[in-house]
Every structure is written in structure tokens, then in C-alpha cells.
Design an enzyme around this catalytic site. Sequence first.
Site, PDB file in Angstrom:
ATOM      1  N   ASP A  66     -13.359  -0.097   0.521  1.00 36.08           N
ATOM      2  CA  ASP A  66     -13.720   1.224   0.011  1.00 36.08           C
ATOM      3  C   ASP A  66     -15.152   1.301  -0.512  1.00 36.08           C
ATOM      4  O   ASP A  66     -15.833   0.280  -0.682  1.00 36.08           O
ATOM      5  CB  ASP A  66     -12.732   1.672  -1.087  1.00 36.08           C
ATOM      6  CG  ASP A  66     -12.268   0.503  -1.964  1.00 36.08           C
ATOM      7  OD1 ASP A  66     -13.054  -0.443  -2.139  1.00 36.08           O
ATOM      8  OD2 ASP A  66     -11.126   0.540  -2.451  1.00 36.08           O
ATOM      9  N   ASN A 134      -1.998   1.637 -11.454  1.00 29.81           N
ATOM     10  CA  ASN A 134      -1.074   2.678 -10.974  1.00 29.81           C
ATOM     11  C   ASN A 134      -0.528   2.337  -9.593  1.00 29.81           C
ATOM     12  O   ASN A 134       0.115   3.169  -8.958  1.00 29.81           O
ATOM     13  CB  ASN A 134      -1.786   4.040 -10.952  1.00 29.81           C
ATOM     14  CG  ASN A 134      -2.969   4.060  -9.991  1.00 29.81           C
ATOM     15  OD1 ASN A 134      -3.245   3.082  -9.302  1.00 29.81           O
ATOM     16  ND2 ASN A 134      -3.679   5.173  -9.952  1.00 29.81           N
ATOM     17  N   HIS A 136      -2.369   1.484  -6.880  1.00 30.69           N
ATOM     18  CA  HIS A 136      -3.203   1.753  -5.705  1.00 30.69           C
ATOM     19  C   HIS A 136      -3.618   0.457  -5.020  1.00 30.69           C
ATOM     20  O   HIS A 136      -3.809  -0.565  -5.665  1.00 30.69           O
ATOM     21  CB  HIS A 136      -4.413   2.645  -6.044  1.00 30.69           C
ATOM     22  CG  HIS A 136      -5.497   2.020  -6.862  1.00 30.69           C
ATOM     23  ND1 HIS A 136      -6.150   2.691  -7.870  1.00 30.69           N
ATOM     24  CD2 HIS A 136      -6.085   0.799  -6.826  1.00 30.69           C
ATOM     25  CE1 HIS A 136      -7.077   1.912  -8.404  1.00 30.69           C
ATOM     26  NE2 HIS A 136      -7.054   0.754  -7.781  1.00 30.69           N
ATOM     27  N   GLU A 141      -4.449   6.208  -3.899  1.00 33.15           N
ATOM     28  CA  GLU A 141      -3.772   6.504  -5.159  1.00 33.15           C
ATOM     29  C   GLU A 141      -2.311   6.892  -4.902  1.00 33.15           C
ATOM     30  O   GLU A 141      -1.939   7.230  -3.771  1.00 33.15           O
ATOM     31  CB  GLU A 141      -4.499   7.654  -5.868  1.00 33.15           C
ATOM     32  CG  GLU A 141      -5.977   7.376  -6.196  1.00 33.15           C
ATOM     33  CD  GLU A 141      -6.174   6.425  -7.375  1.00 33.15           C
ATOM     34  OE1 GLU A 141      -5.337   5.530  -7.604  1.00 33.15           O
ATOM     35  OE2 GLU A 141      -7.191   6.576  -8.070  1.00 33.15           O
TER      36      GLU A 141
HETATM   37  C1  F6R Z   1     -11.404  -2.547  -4.694  1.00 32.53           C
HETATM   38  C2  F6R Z   1     -10.165  -1.807  -4.557  1.00 32.53           C
HETATM   39  C3  F6R Z   1      -9.223  -1.598  -5.688  1.00 32.53           C
HETATM   40  C4  F6R Z   1      -9.171  -2.758  -6.691  1.00 32.53           C
HETATM   41  C5  F6R Z   1      -8.256  -2.421  -7.852  1.00 32.53           C
HETATM   42  C6  F6R Z   1      -8.200  -3.540  -8.880  1.00 32.53           C
HETATM   43  O1  F6R Z   1     -12.101  -2.607  -3.469  1.00 32.53           O
HETATM   44  O2  F6R Z   1      -9.912  -1.331  -3.507  1.00 32.53           O
HETATM   45  O3  F6R Z   1      -7.929  -1.380  -5.173  1.00 32.53           O
HETATM   46  O4  F6R Z   1      -8.722  -3.913  -6.030  1.00 32.53           O
HETATM   47  O5  F6R Z   1      -8.689  -1.250  -8.464  1.00 32.53           O
HETATM   48  O6  F6R Z   1      -9.458  -3.671  -9.465  1.00 32.53           O
HETATM   49  P1  F6R Z   1      -9.780  -4.902 -10.443  1.00 32.53           P
HETATM   50  O7  F6R Z   1      -9.789  -6.115  -9.589  1.00 32.53           O
HETATM   51  O8  F6R Z   1     -11.166  -4.613 -10.962  1.00 32.53           O
HETATM   52  O9  F6R Z   1      -8.718  -4.914 -11.476  1.00 32.53           O
END
Ligand code: F6R
Length: 239
Positions: A66, A134, A136, A141
Site C-alpha cells: 500500500d 481492527n 485490516h 479496512e
Molecule cells: C502496512 C500495512 C498495514 C500494517 C498494519 C500494522 O503496509 O499494510 O496493514 O501492516 O497497519 O502496522 P504496524 O506493523 O505498524 O503495527
Amino acid sequence: MKIHVCSREQAAETAAERYVELLKRKPNAVLGFATGSTPLSLYRELIKRYQRGELSFRQATSFNLDEYVGLDSSDPQSYRSFMNKNLFEQIDIPLERTFVPSGTNCSAESAAEYDAKIQAAGGIDLQLLGVGRNGHIGFNEPGTSFDSLTHRVQLSRSTREANARFFHSIEEVPSEAVSMGIKTVMNARSILLFAQGEEKAEVIQKAVYGPVTEDVPASILQLHPFVELYLDPEAAKLL
Ligand code: F6R
């Protein structure tokens, strides 16, 4: 699902072996990478192994999950910058074969091109994932269709709050992103998901034991044939 409960360091070492094995067997493998805090220990381990000559990414191709809408690739807060700094510039992958969705050309055509590029590269062999509190995966989401391909998404308040630590304030966190879709992720031949910390415990329990539902995007992983979860004891505490 294969579940490893171990320290962050142990997780990085064990998961790094997957990359060593894959790149030995298939030097031109297609790798799916993630950003955020979770993958950093693995990236450090991959860099260490590259420096020791244990693996080479010279023929590999990569696709990131992303990018924030509105951030140019040169913006220090962009995921492109994150990947260049934390991995790509420290290994031998040719930068022109590293792909991150565009945060500035976010048209439906550009999103479709991203999926087409993944397909043209032969599909993703090994996709790395973190998970949001959450549920994702990527920036898909809760409520995102399991059939989604790469698309533009609205970030939830909780995701923006969680990521505000990388910015000066929550107002600076972009409200939209472009993310690989859930179908794009599920098309990967194998998947590694990392989760660390107590704040992920509840969502890990739902993802592993809960119903497969679009309300918890990570729950779809129960239906993938080759998923490994690397959890620290805090993230695994409700299993
Ligand atoms: C990042 C992504 C997100 C993160 C998630 C956890 O490219 O796609 O799904 O993996 O938000 O983020 P952290 O590792 O910072 O807790």
C-alpha cells in the site's frame, strides 16, 4: 495456519529462512512486502543475511501492499521512502523491479495496472503481512469485500490514530490510501503474517478462531492453504 509463538528476534530469524529457501529455489521470486513497525526486525535480518552472502535479491521483483494517497514517492513519510530506507537500499534488489502503488496517480486504471503488473510478474510467491488492531490487512479496512483487487481506500480513524506516531500529528496522516485488495493478497502462493504486542491479541484471536467475515479482514487467511503466523507471546496471549 501454522502458528509460531516466539520472540521478535526468533520470528525474524525463522521467517528469514523462508526467503533464503525461496530465493535459492527460485532466484527470480516475486515478493510482497509490508510497511509499519512489525516487519522491521525481519528486514534487519534479511539485510544481515544479504551482507553475509546468504541470499541475493538480484533477480527478485517486489510489490508493496500500500501507499498513502497524496504522498509523492520522494516524500519521507511515503511508504516508498520507508521501503527504500529500511530495505531496498541495503540489499541488491534492482530498484526498478520494486513496485509500490502510486500515491499520486490513484485512478482506477492505475490500480488495475498494479494488479496486471503482479500477474505479469507471475504472481506473488511470498506475501508478508502485518495486521491492524481492527483486523485490516494491507489497508483493507473492516467491511472491504473479500473479492477486492487493488483499490483506493478510506482509512479508518483507528488506523490513522495508530499511524499518527509516524507523523507530527493525526491531522497530517493522510485519510486515504491505495491498497492491494484482499483477493490480491489471497492470490499469493504463501503468506507470512507478523503480529507483536498485546494490542494485537484480540484481533489475532478473532482472525484465527473467529468466523471468516469481512468485518475482520484478516479472518480470510483461515481459507488460505499456506499461511504462517509469527506472533510474540503478547499477541498470542488469547489463543
Ligand atoms: C502496512 C500495512 C498495514 C500494517 C498494519 C500494522 O503496509 O499494510 O496493514 O501492516 O497497519 O502496522 P504496524 O506493523 O505498524 O503495527
